[in-house]
Write an enzyme that holds these catalytic residues in place. Structure first.
Site, PDB file in Angstrom:
ATOM      1  N   LYS A 116       0.839  -1.211   0.000  1.00  0.00           N
ATOM      2  CA  LYS A 116       0.000   0.000   0.000  1.00  0.00           C
ATOM      3  C   LYS A 116       0.868   1.253   0.000  1.00  0.00           C
ATOM      4  CE  LYS A 116      -4.414  -1.515   1.804  1.00  0.00           C
ATOM      5  NZ  LYS A 116      -5.464  -1.354   2.787  1.00  0.00           N
ATOM      6  N   LYS A 198      -4.242 -10.773  -6.559  1.00  0.00           N
ATOM      7  CA  LYS A 198      -5.451 -10.982  -5.753  1.00  0.00           C
ATOM      8  C   LYS A 198      -6.633 -10.161  -6.312  1.00  0.00           C
ATOM      9  CE  LYS A 198      -6.009  -8.663  -1.901  1.00  0.00           C
ATOM     10  NZ  LYS A 198      -6.055  -8.093  -0.544  1.00  0.00           N
ATOM     11  N   LYS A 201     -11.131  -5.314  -3.968  1.00  0.00           N
ATOM     12  CA  LYS A 201     -12.288  -4.437  -4.151  1.00  0.00           C
ATOM     13  C   LYS A 201     -11.902  -2.982  -4.333  1.00  0.00           C
ATOM     14  CE  LYS A 201     -13.501  -4.073   0.851  1.00  0.00           C
ATOM     15  NZ  LYS A 201     -12.275  -4.579   1.417  1.00  0.00           N
TER      16      LYS A 201
END
Ligand code: TYM
Length: 334
Positions: A116, A198, A201
């Site tokens: 991130k 992965k 969302k």
């Protein structure tokens, strides 16, 4: 089983982005299934979500929609506690205490932080760094024995266990050391276009990669039809067939089959037929959830009631552990 003899489950989901099929198969689906045998606490972790910039109005709306989705997936507020993390201030308080027992080194090794931080390099804030400590506080506040999550949370769970052990080694038996509960087939649902990544969302710009729980049937069918097609023609698990392997996982995470049974279902079948069958299985699982969601969303008073009642229950549970932790570190009695 008597309430008091049951073990406790805690889990949570961020209201960032729309919930995906990965969230459902890795977590939500199991949450509902575990309610009868465990005392379950399910949180909407809005405090985690602000580690990445959010639009305030959208965040509030998404948190409510996610809570509605929990209910639509079968989580029953009569059996389980469902609440917003930001409504229970004990999370922030215990996170602060635990921050003083977590090391920079171990937090720097968290792969999700590294990932991130790379993607949001304009905003590598302290909250993003300390995120796993807040997650440990979430879990430890409720004395959770089991934490049903997808594979990507395993490392955070390990850190939570280490923190609990470290704290208890200093102060005696304050926390319960939790175990991860990771499903077999649904643990890591991959992106449809790029099955080495992965299904996520909130981080994917390409909508074709992600099936959202509220996607219409024809959208789901199209996304699966357009998913990457591996070389060869046989429908089976293989390292050089990441796309097919992922679709097999989706298929059997829904119907509960073993890998062998799923492969047998498609013996001699072509990729096209296989994809159509997977799409039908996904649509079959999501349609009743979508219908319940639409019904529930209309009943604002009911949702408001769930929020008010559950937050109160969560507060009472969390305060008990927080009081123990406060006492352990030497804060004066109140
Ligand atoms: P979050 O919001 O990213 O995801 C929620 C849950 O969905 C699972 N998941 C997946 N499972 C399978 N395949 C995928 N592609 C996939 N994508 C997501 C995640 O593993 C997770 O179980 N840090 C957590 C939220 C959290 C939490 C907690 C969880 C905060 N405090 C305490 C458990 C206990 C997170 O960001 O999940």
């Amino acid at each position: 089983m008597e309430e008091t003899l049951k073990k406790t489950i805690f889990s949570g989901m961020q209201p960032s982005g729309l919930p995906s099929l990965g969230n459902y198969l890795g977590a939500l689906k199991n949450w509902a299934a575990l309610q009868d045998d465990y005392n379950c606490v399910y949180c909407i972790v809005d405090m985690h979500a602000i580690t990445v910039r959010q639009d305030p109005a959208e965040l509030r709306e998404r948190a409510r929609n996610l809570l509605t989705m929990y209910l639509a997936c079968g989580i029953d507020p009569e059996k389980s506690v469902i609440y917003y993390q930001s409504h229970v201030s004990a999370h922030a308080e215990l996170a602060w205490i635990l921050n003083c027992y977590a090391y920079m080194g171990e937090l720097s090794r968290m792969t999700q932080f590294k990932d991130k931080a790379r993607r949001h390099d304009e905003n590598v804030n302290i909250g993003l760094f300390a995120y796993p400590v807040l997650m440990a506080a979430d879990i430890l506040l409720y004395n959770a024995d089991l934490v049903p999550v997808g594979e990507d949370q395993r490392q955070h769970l390990e850190l939570c266990r280490d923190l609990a052990d470290r704290f208890d080694a200093l102060y005696g038996d304050v926390f319960t050391v939790p175990e991860a509960y990771i499903p077999k087939a649904g643990a890591k649902i991959m992106s449809l276009q790029d099955p080495e990544k992965k299904m996520s969302k909130s981080e994917d710009e390409n909508d074709g990669n992600v099936i959202f729980l509220m996607d219409e049937p024809k959208v789901i069918v199209n996304k699966i039809k357009r998913s990457v097609t591996d070389s060869g023609s046989e429908v089976r698990y293989a390292p050089d067939k990441p796309g097919i392997s992922n679709l097999l996982n989706i298929y059997r995470a829904i119907n509960g089959e073993t890998a062998e049974e799923a492969e047998r279902d498609f013996d001699g079948k072509r990729y096209g037929d296989f994809k159509a069958a997977v799409a039908e299985t996904v649509v079959g699982a999501l349609t009743p959830i979508q219908n319940r969601y639409e019904e529930l969303a209309k009943d604002r008073a009911y949702i408001d009631g769930v929020i008010a009642k559950s937050a109160e229950k969560a507060r009472t549970m969390a305060e008990e552990t927080l009081a123990k932790a406060r006492r352990a570190v030497g804060f004066p009695d109140r």
